[in-house]
Each structure stands twice: as structure tokens, then as C-alpha cells.
Design a protein around this motif. Structure first.
Motif, PDB file in Angstrom:
ATOM      1  N   UNK B 152      26.174  -9.502  38.253  1.00  0.00           N
ATOM      2  CA  UNK B 152      26.476 -10.401  37.170  1.00  0.00           C
ATOM      3  C   UNK B 152      27.568 -11.694  37.316  1.00  0.00           C
ATOM      4  N   UNK B 153      28.589 -11.080  37.890  1.00  0.00           N
ATOM      5  CA  UNK B 153      29.651 -11.913  38.426  1.00  0.00           C
ATOM      6  C   UNK B 153      29.095 -13.283  39.173  1.00  0.00           C
ATOM      7  N   UNK B 154      28.510 -12.764  40.140  1.00  0.00           N
ATOM      8  CA  UNK B 154      28.130 -14.016  40.988  1.00  0.00           C
ATOM      9  C   UNK B 154      27.021 -14.968  40.429  1.00  0.00           C
ATOM     10  N   UNK B 155      26.241 -14.363  39.327  1.00  0.00           N
ATOM     11  CA  UNK B 155      25.491 -15.324  38.660  1.00  0.00           C
ATOM     12  C   UNK B 155      26.354 -16.176  37.553  1.00  0.00           C
ATOM     13  N   UNK B 156      27.590 -15.594  36.843  1.00  0.00           N
ATOM     14  CA  UNK B 156      28.214 -16.377  36.077  1.00  0.00           C
ATOM     15  C   UNK B 156      29.055 -17.124  36.788  1.00  0.00           C
TER      16      UNK B 156
END
Lengths: 280, 272
Positions: B152-156
Motif C-alpha cells: 500500500x505504501x508503494x502504491x501511495x
């Protein structure tokens, strides 16, 4: 029959003790081997910085190391006087029935799983702190939750140490006409100080190693805290947060956190052992 | 004593045999994204129940491991929680299993109704520290970020174009539930979690609010239609033509028979 089982006992206990010792050495070796990719690349110095951004190749552990010590120290500072007070109350002041109930309560508290304390901290304590000093999840929250967790350990061990103070010492104090306060604080507590100190060290060790409860309330931001209201990340939480998702050097960096934590625990054990010999 | 020694011997023998026992029968190895792995595990269980003798082995290690293992044949199927990059599609084929959307969440009592991308960036880099500057009440902002390595961090980060070292967070969390609890307990907090998990929490009365992204409301419907900007496909990837068993598994995983499993993990079944 009796003789044969006796002759078996020694090699068996020796073998089991040997296995335990080997496991400990093996674990340290394993930690070292798994951390090696990170240690070999760029050496020790890269771990001395403050920034932890493993995916950008920055592996500073100093901030987390200091945060770990700060959280554990705060918890111990809070729990030690409270625990000693609980022990003094249960041993000397409370009526017998109340003392027994109180000790039962402490034993019960010691058995509550840490994740329950963490959940309570996350849903009750942190929102309370957030209303007063946002963001709430902070060094203080972690210290408070940990203090609550190690309080029973400290109190029960202090109680056991106080119970072991020879009756003659207390009688002597009474014969000298010492006040109750002087008897407790100047005779009983000094006589039991090694046992009390041992309990505090055990509590400190538990605070250093605790993971889930701290992970849930400390905020987990890698930084040097400027005040107790700042969020911090401790070494155990760092491993638990990132291990499931880490690969390559990131993973090795997490093993370095584990190695550092093991060294901290060993240092503490060494310190505790130095206190012990004079005990006898 | 004797009984104890026998017990010890049995235990050791069992430990010695155990690794060997896994080798028998038809076996599929799936490795990769920790977002997809729990879903793949559930689908694998159902697949095993329907195909006696087949074993589905799921291991995590991130999308990059999923790509690498599928590429060099270490896994039959790689689990990848993003679209394949152009250079990867030359060797790998992606089969979309489900869609995942990430939504910004704030406390339900926060009067802010939406944030544009520049405001989100300013908040996450620490330039905006009070909700007043973003059209809200006079309240310090608590920025909730995800731990490094989380998809999710990567996507954000990919969406905002930020690097993790630029983000100034006041709290770093692990999974979605911890993020939802952190935001629900702090009127000034902002965080981001899987849309499915956030929708579920809102339905069950948790005081959080999902913010629209670029004008598109954060709903599983918007994710399914592909309009929601902060979303990604969850893919099963294979190199070349999959083996017959792998092909059967992929067909099963994309069939309506596993729809309930996908929704149970707060993901969105793709339109068919």
C-alpha cells in the motif's frame, strides 16, 4: 531401578543443558549469518546514522536503539517505585485476606498476554493522549503500557524478597523502638535490595524485548524523540513491522536490528550477573 | 524415563520425515506479494479440497519476488500486486485475480470533504501541519504512514510521486486494521488503507471517513470500473504457457466460485 535412573539423570540433564546452550549460540550465529549481507556491504558505519529508509539504502539504527532504551527506562522508572509500594503494602500493611487477594490480582496481571495491553493502549490510552497532546501514539504511551505490563513482575519479586527478610531483623528493629516507617524503609527494604533489584532488572529485560504492545502504541516513527509526546520506533517493533515484507539487504538490515537487540539483552544479563555474586 | 526417551525419539523421527512428506503428489508453488498471498492461500485451500492429492504451497516475499520467481521458474505462479512493467510483459503473462483500491481516510468528525493531490503531498511532506490550512478546523494533523515494504505504501508513493524519506509521519503502522484504529482514535489523523477494509469498518460504525481521490468517490464500485486513480490489479503471473495444473488453478481463481473469498478479504472481483 532407582540406581539406574539416578545414573541416567546426570548425562540426560547434561545433554539437555548442552542443547539449550547450543541453541543460544546457534541463534546468535544465525543472526550474524543473516545480517552478514548488510554488515559486509559498507560496514558498521552505515548503521550509526539516524535515518532508516532501507529501500533507499539507509540503515541507521541509532535512533531506534536510543528509543528502545528510552522506552524501557521510562517504563522501569514508573514501575519500580509502584511495584515496591505494592510489595510493601501486600507484605506489611494489608490485612492478610486483602494481601492474598492483592497478590492474586498481581499474578493475574502478570499472566495477561501483551497484545491485550497493546490493544487497550491503542483503543483507550492513545486516543486519550491524542486529545491532550497529539498524535497520542508516543514514547509516553509506550512507557505507560510497558510500565503496567512489568509492574506485576517487579511487585511479585519485590514481595518475595521482602518475605525472605529474616524475622530477627524485623524483631530487632521493633525491639529498638523504631517507627513502622523506619523499619520498612531503613531495615526491610535495604535487607531485600538485591532481590528487589533483580526484579527491576527482569522487568527492564521484559520491557526491552516486548514487541506487540509497543508496536501498537509507540507510533513507530524512526526519529530521536524531542519530548515524551513524540512517536518513536523500537528495535523489536522494527522487526515485526517490516520482516514479513522485506527481501535482500532490507531483510539483512532487520537481522542487524535483531543482533543489536540480542547484544543489549546480553549486556543487561551480564550487568545482572555482576550484581548477583555478592548476593550469597 | 523410558517413556520420555521414546517420546523424544518419536519426535526426532517425525521431524526427520516431515520435509520428505511434502514432495509427493501434484504440487503448485505460488510466491510473491504479501497482499495477494492470504487470498491465494484461501483459494488454494478450496482448490485442494476439490482436487484431492494436489498441494498448493503459498509463500510471501513481495511482488518483486513473485516476478523474479516466475521469471526463473522457482514458482509455478508469481503473485504480483501491481500491473506488470512493459519490460516484464515480454516474458510474463498476467492474469488479474482481483482489484485493490487504496483510500485516504480521516476521522468521521473531520469537516474536510476532499483534498487535491497538491494538498495531499503538502500534508504528507509536513508543509501543511494544521487542518485549518486544508479547509478544516484548527487542529494539528497527525500523518499516518505505512511501514516500509508494504505494498500500500508503494502504491501511495507511486501515486504521489514522493519518496518515503520525504514523508514526515507522526505514526507508522503495519496492517489496515491498525491504520483504521489509529485514525478512528484521533480526530486530527489522516491515513491510507485498502478501500475494502475501510468500507467494511464504516459499515460497522467505526468513526472514519473515506476521501474521494481526484473527484472520484472511494468505493469498491469505482475501483471495479477502473475509474479510481489509487488502485491496482492483483495478478497471478506465469512465464509462457502455464502447466496444465497451473492453468486449471488460474481458471479456478478467476471463476465466480471464489468470489466470496475475494470479497472476504476486502478486494474487488474484476468485471467479467
Amino acid at each position: 531401578m532407582r540406581r539406574s535412573s539416578d545414573s541416567l539423570l546426570k548425562p540426560l540433564t547434561a545433554a539437555l543443558a548442552g542443547i539449550s546452550a547450543l541453541l543460544l549460540v546457534g541463534m546468535l550465529g544465525f543472526l550474524l549469518a543473516e545480517s552478514w549481507p548488510a554488515l559486509a556491504h559498507g560496514g558498521w558505519l552505515r548503521f550509526a546514522s539516524l535515518d532508516w529508509y532501507p529501500l533507499e539504502g539507509r540503515f541507521g539504527l541509532t535512533a531506534m536503539c536510543i528509543a528502545t532504551l528510552a522506552v524501557a527506562a521510562l517504563a522501569t522508572l514508573l514501575a519500580a517505585p509502584l511495584g515496591l509500594a505494592c510489595a510493601l503494602f501486600a507484605r506489611f500493611q494489608a490485612p492478610p485476606a486483602l494481601a492474598a487477594g492483592f497478590r492474586g490480582l498481581l499474578a493475574l496481571m502478570a499472566g495477561v498476554p501483551s497484545v491485550v495491553y497493546g490493544f487497550w493502549g491503542l483503543t483507550v490510552l492513545v486516543p486519550l493522549l491524542a486529545r491532550w497532546q497529539p498524535p497520542g501514539a508516543s514514547l509516553l504511551a509506550a512507557g505507560l503500557v510497558l510500565a503496567l505490563m512489568i509492574l506485576p513482575t517487579v511487585a511479585l519479586l519485590a514481595h518475595a524478597a521482602l518475605a525472605a527478610v529474616p524475622r530477627t531483623l524485623l524483631d530487632g528493629a521493633a525491639a529498638l523502638g523504631l517507627s513502622r516507617r523506619a523499619t520498612l524503609l531503613k531495615v526491610a527494604v535495604p535487607a531485600a535490595r538485591r532481590g528487589i533489584g533483580g526484579g527491576v532488572l527482569l522487568g527492564l529485560a521484559r520491557a526491552l524485548g516486548e514487541t506487540m504492545a509497543v508496536l501498537m502504541v509507540a507510533g513507530n516513527v524512526v526519529q530521536l524523540p524531542a519530548s515524551v509526546f513524540d512517536p518513536v520506533r523500537v528495535l523489536t517493533a522494527n522487526i515485526a513491522l517490516e520482516m514479513a515484507y522485506a527481501t535482500g539487504t532490507h531483510r539483512a538490515g532487520l537481522f542487524v536490528s535483531g543482533l543489536l537487540l540480542a547484544l543489549l539483552a546480553l549486556g543487561l544479563a551480564w550487568f545482572a550477573a555482576r550484581l548477583e555474586p555478592r548476593h550469597a | 524415563m523410558k517413556r520420555f526417551l521414546i517420546f523424544l525419539a518419536t519426535l526426532l523421527a517425525a521431524l526427520a520425515i516431515l520435509p520428505g512428506a511434502q514432495a509427493a503428489g501434484g504440487k503448485l508453488v505460488l510466491t510473491g506479494s504479501s497482499t495477494v498471498a492470504p487470498l491465494a492461500l484461501e483459494i488454494g485451500k478450496r482448490f485442494e479440497a476439490m482436487n484431492p492429492g494436489v498441494r498448493v504451497d503459498v509463500q510471501t516475499g513481495g511482488s518483486s519476488r513473485g516476478v523474479a520467481d516466475a521469471m526463473n521458474g522457482l514458482a509455478d505462479i508469481g503473485l504480483v500486486s501491481r500491473a506488470l512493467k512493459p519490460e516484464e510483459t515480454k516474458t510474463l503473462t498476467a492474469h488479474t485475480l482481483a482489484l485493490d483500491g487504496v483510500a485516504l481516510i480521516v476521522h468521521a468528525g473531520n469537516p474536510v470533504r476532499q483534498l487535491d493531490d497538491a494538498q495531499i503531498k503538502a500534508i504528507y511532506t509536513g508543509q501543511t501541519r494544521n487542518w485549518r490550512a486544508a479547509g478544516g478546523a484548527d487542529l494539528p494533523i497527525t500523518v499516518v504512514n505505512k511501514a516500509e515494504g508494504r505494498s500500500t505504501l508503494e502504491l501511495f508513493l507511486h501515486y504521489t510521486g514522493l519518496k518515503n524519506s520525504q514523508i514526515r509521519a507522526q505514526a507508522v503502522i503495519g496492517d489496515n486494521q491498525q491504520g483504521i484504529k489509529t485514525v478512528a482514535g484521533n480526530p486530527g489523523a489522516i491515513g491510507y488503507v485498502s478501500i475494502g477494509a475501510a468500507e467494511y469498518a464504516v459499515e460497522h460504525g467505526v468513526p472514519i471517513k473515506l476521501l474521494p481521490m481526484a473527484g472520484v468517490p472511494a468505493t469498491t464500485g469505482a475501483v471495479r470500473s477502473g475509474r479510481f486513480p489509487l488502485s491496482r490489479p492483483l495478478n497471478l503471473v506465469t512465464r509462457g504457457a502455464p502447466s496444465p495444473l497451473a492453468a486449471r488453478f488460474i481458471a479456478f481463481a478467476r471463476s465466480p466460485a471464489v468470489r466470496d473469498l475475494i470479497e472476504a478479504q476486502y478486494f474487488v472481483p474484476p468485471p467479467r
